[in-house]
Design a protein around this motif. Structure first.
Motif, PDB file in Angstrom:
ATOM      1  N   CYS A   8       5.567  -5.374   1.120  1.00 46.06           N
ATOM      2  CA  CYS A   8       6.002  -4.260   0.271  1.00 46.06           C
ATOM      3  C   CYS A   8       5.985  -4.704  -1.192  1.00 46.06           C
ATOM      4  O   CYS A   8       6.545  -5.747  -1.523  1.00 46.06           O
ATOM      5  N   PRO A  17       5.630  -1.110   8.465  1.00 44.02           N
ATOM      6  CA  PRO A  17       5.797   0.249   7.940  1.00 44.02           C
ATOM      7  C   PRO A  17       6.249   1.226   9.025  1.00 44.02           C
ATOM      8  O   PRO A  17       5.833   1.120  10.171  1.00 44.02           O
ATOM      9  N   CYS A  35       5.996   4.295   5.305  1.00 48.65           N
ATOM     10  CA  CYS A  35       6.826   3.782   4.218  1.00 48.65           C
ATOM     11  C   CYS A  35       7.523   2.480   4.621  1.00 48.65           C
ATOM     12  O   CYS A  35       7.629   2.164   5.804  1.00 48.65           O
ATOM     13  N   CYS A  36       8.033   1.808   3.627  1.00 47.62           N
ATOM     14  CA  CYS A  36       8.836   0.606   3.851  1.00 47.62           C
ATOM     15  C   CYS A  36      10.175   1.036   4.442  1.00 47.62           C
ATOM     16  O   CYS A  36      10.822   1.930   3.901  1.00 47.62           O
ATOM     17  N   LEU A  43       3.624   3.006   1.574  1.00 47.26           N
ATOM     18  CA  LEU A  43       2.748   1.849   1.688  1.00 47.26           C
ATOM     19  C   LEU A  43       1.338   2.230   2.133  1.00 47.26           C
ATOM     20  O   LEU A  43       0.367   1.758   1.559  1.00 47.26           O
TER      21      LEU A  43
END
Length: 52
Positions: A8, A17, A35-36, A43
């Motif tokens: 990240c 992720p 996403c993170c 991401l």
């Protein structure tokens, strides 16, 4: 998506992720955003074909 680890840019740590968004692009495709899990930074974006 095969669960791969990415670093990240915000956390500076390797994370797996998690899916955080799904948008219909057309009748055949959806846009999936990953996403993170820690900071919710986007991401990856992936375009998937819908199986009917």
């Amino acid at each position: 998506m095969g669960q791969k680890t990415v670093v990240c840019p915000t956390c500076k740590k390797p994370v797996k992720p998690v899916e955080c968004g799904r948008k219909a692009q057309s009748k055949r495709y959806v846009l999936v955003t990953y996403c993170c899990p820690r900071c919710k930074t986007e991401l990856l974006t992936e375009r998937l074909e819908v199986q009917i």
